[in-house]
Scaffold this motif. Structure first.
Motif, PDB file in Angstrom:
ATOM      1  N   ALA A   1      -8.845  32.513 -17.412  1.00 36.86           N
ATOM      2  CA  ALA A   1      -9.325  31.367 -18.184  1.00 36.86           C
ATOM      3  C   ALA A   1      -8.770  30.060 -17.649  1.00 36.86           C
ATOM      4  CB  ALA A   1      -8.954  31.541 -19.654  1.00 36.86           C
ATOM      5  N   GLU A   2      -7.472  30.032 -17.333  1.00 41.09           N
ATOM      6  CA  GLU A   2      -6.843  28.795 -16.879  1.00 41.09           C
ATOM      7  C   GLU A   2      -7.289  28.414 -15.474  1.00 41.09           C
ATOM      8  OE1 GLU A   2      -5.003  26.742 -18.776  1.00 41.09           O
ATOM      9  OE2 GLU A   2      -5.554  28.136 -20.369  1.00 41.09           O
ATOM     10  N   LEU A   3      -7.491  29.386 -14.611  1.00 39.64           N
ATOM     11  CA  LEU A   3      -7.979  29.066 -13.271  1.00 39.64           C
ATOM     12  C   LEU A   3      -9.412  28.548 -13.315  1.00 39.64           C
ATOM     13  CD1 LEU A   3      -6.592  32.009 -11.077  1.00 39.64           C
ATOM     14  CD2 LEU A   3      -5.779  29.641 -11.177  1.00 39.64           C
ATOM     15  N   GLU A   4     -10.201  29.044 -14.261  1.00 37.65           N
ATOM     16  CA  GLU A   4     -11.567  28.552 -14.433  1.00 37.65           C
ATOM     17  C   GLU A   4     -11.577  27.070 -14.753  1.00 37.65           C
ATOM     18  OE1 GLU A   4     -15.785  28.408 -15.251  1.00 37.65           O
ATOM     19  OE2 GLU A   4     -14.500  29.675 -14.037  1.00 37.65           O
ATOM     20  N   LYS A   5     -10.591  26.623 -15.521  1.00 37.46           N
ATOM     21  CA  LYS A   5     -10.539  25.216 -15.926  1.00 37.46           C
ATOM     22  C   LYS A   5     -10.340  24.279 -14.733  1.00 37.46           C
ATOM     23  CE  LYS A   5      -8.568  26.147 -20.497  1.00 37.46           C
ATOM     24  NZ  LYS A   5      -7.396  25.930 -21.377  1.00 37.46           N
ATOM     25  N   VAL A   6      -9.707  24.784 -13.674  1.00 32.21           N
ATOM     26  CA  VAL A   6      -9.455  23.937 -12.493  1.00 32.21           C
ATOM     27  C   VAL A   6     -10.397  24.325 -11.350  1.00 32.21           C
ATOM     28  CG1 VAL A   6      -7.073  23.442 -13.102  1.00 32.21           C
ATOM     29  CG2 VAL A   6      -7.584  25.490 -11.773  1.00 32.21           C
ATOM     30  N   ASP A   7     -11.560  24.852 -11.705  1.00 31.36           N
ATOM     31  CA  ASP A   7     -12.616  25.180 -10.741  1.00 31.36           C
ATOM     32  C   ASP A   7     -12.229  26.278  -9.757  1.00 31.36           C
ATOM     33  OD1 ASP A   7     -14.360  23.302 -11.823  1.00 31.36           O
ATOM     34  OD2 ASP A   7     -13.544  21.690 -10.574  1.00 31.36           O
ATOM     35  N   ILE A   8     -11.392  27.196 -10.204  1.00 34.83           N
ATOM     36  CA  ILE A   8     -11.093  28.379  -9.391  1.00 34.83           C
ATOM     37  C   ILE A   8     -11.610  29.589 -10.169  1.00 34.83           C
ATOM     38  CG2 ILE A   8      -9.292  29.800  -8.318  1.00 34.83           C
ATOM     39  CD1 ILE A   8      -7.543  27.301  -8.184  1.00 34.83           C
ATOM     40  N   SER A   9     -12.809  29.991  -9.838  1.00 36.75           N
ATOM     41  CA  SER A   9     -13.457  31.061 -10.604  1.00 36.75           C
ATOM     42  C   SER A   9     -13.731  32.306  -9.779  1.00 36.75           C
ATOM     43  CB  SER A   9     -14.771  30.554 -11.202  1.00 36.75           C
ATOM     44  OG  SER A   9     -15.626  30.089 -10.176  1.00 36.75           O
TER      45      SER A   9
END
Length: 233
Positions: A123-131
Motif C-alpha cells: 500500500a505504501e509503495l503504491e502511494k509513491v508510484d511503485i506498484s
C-alpha cells in the motif's frame, strides 16, 4: 592355510544366514504413521521492480530507489538486512536481457515476516508510484525443528498404535527392530506465487489508498511418514 580360509568363509556365510533367519522367524508388527502440520509462513519474499516507465518517466530509477528506501524505513523495516539488490545470477536474468531499457531497471528482493507487513508495504509503495511488486515465495524459518518434532510425534503415535493392536491378543510390544523415515517434506519450496502480480492498493480498495492491502497466504504444510517394526512378545 587355504582350507582355513574356506572354513572361515563358510562360518561367516552360515552366521549371516542364521541372523537373517532369526529376524524372519521372529514375530513382529509393522506400523506406518504419517503426521502433518499447517504453519503460517514467517518469511515472505517480495520482488520490487523499479522502472522509469512505470512512473511514465516522471521519476528516474534513482528517485524511485530513494522513495522506496524512505518508505520502507518509515515502516520500521531494516533495509540493510531485509532488502537485497538482485543481480544477473538471480531468476530475473531473462527479464533484464529481454528489456530495452536495461540501465533504467533495478530489481530488489524484500523479506518481511508477516502478511500484515506485506500488505502495508504494498500500500505504501503504491502511494509513491511503485506498484510493480509481486510475491515471490513464502517460507517457515524453523522448518527443520518442526520436521524433527513431527518425527518424534510419529514415533510416539506408532508405539501407541502397536500397543493397541497387540493388547487384544494378550501380547506385548517389544523393542523396535527397524525404523525408517519414509518421507519428510514440506511445500514451502513451492511457495512461489506463479503468475500473480499485485499492482497496489488502488486495485483492491479503489481510491482508499490509506488502507493496507489485505494479503493472506496459504499455510505451509509439513508432512512426515515413519515406518517402524516392533517385536511381539
Amino acid at each position: 592355510m587355504k582350507n582355513l580360509f574356506i572354513t572361515i568363509l563358510i562360518l561367516f556365510f552360515t552366521k549371516s544366514i542364521s541372523q537373517n533367519k532369526n529376524f524372519i522367524d521372529q514375530a513382529y508388527l509393522e506400523t506406518e504413521i504419517e503426521i502433518d502440520s499447517l504453519i503460517v509462513p514467517d518469511r515472505i519474499y517480495l520482488t520490487i521492480i523499479l522502472n522509469e516507465t512505470d512512473s511514465r518517466n516522471k521519476k528516474s530509477t534513482e528517485d524511485l530507489e530513494n522513495l522506496m528506501n524512505n518508505t520502507l524505513k518509515s515502516l520500521n523495516i531494516n533495509t540493510e538486512k531485509s532488502l537485497t539488490l538482485l543481480d544477473f545470477s538471480s531468476d530475473f536474468k531473462k527479464y533484464f536481457l529481454s528489456g530495452q531499457n536495461v540501465l533504467k531497471t533495478k530489481m530488489y528482493s524484500l523479506l518481511v515476516n508477516d502478511a500484515f507487513t506485506a500488505g502495508k508495504v504494498l500500500a505504501e509503495l503504491e502511494k509513491v508510484d511503485i506498484s510493480n511488486v509481486s510475491i515471490e515465495k513464502t517460507e517457515y524459518s524453523k522448518s527443520e525443528e518442526l520436521l524433527l518434532d513431527l518425527k518424534s510425534k510419529a514415533i510416539i503415535k506408532s508405539k501407541r498404535y502397536a500397543e493397541s493392536m497387540t493388547k487384544p491378543l494378550n501380547q506385548k510390544v517389544g523393542k523396535a527392530i527397524f525404523i525408517s523415515d519414509l518421507n519428510s517434506i514440506s511445500n514451502q519450496l513451492q511457495g512461489r506465487v506463479s503468475g500473480v502480480q499485485i499492482r497496489g492498493a488502488s486495485s483492491v480498495y479503489g481510491n482508499r489508498t490509506n488502507e493496507p492491502i489485505a494479503v493472506e497466504f496459504n499455510k505451509i504444510k509439513f508432512t512426515t511418514k515413519i515406518s517402524i517394526k516392533y517385536l511381539i512378545e
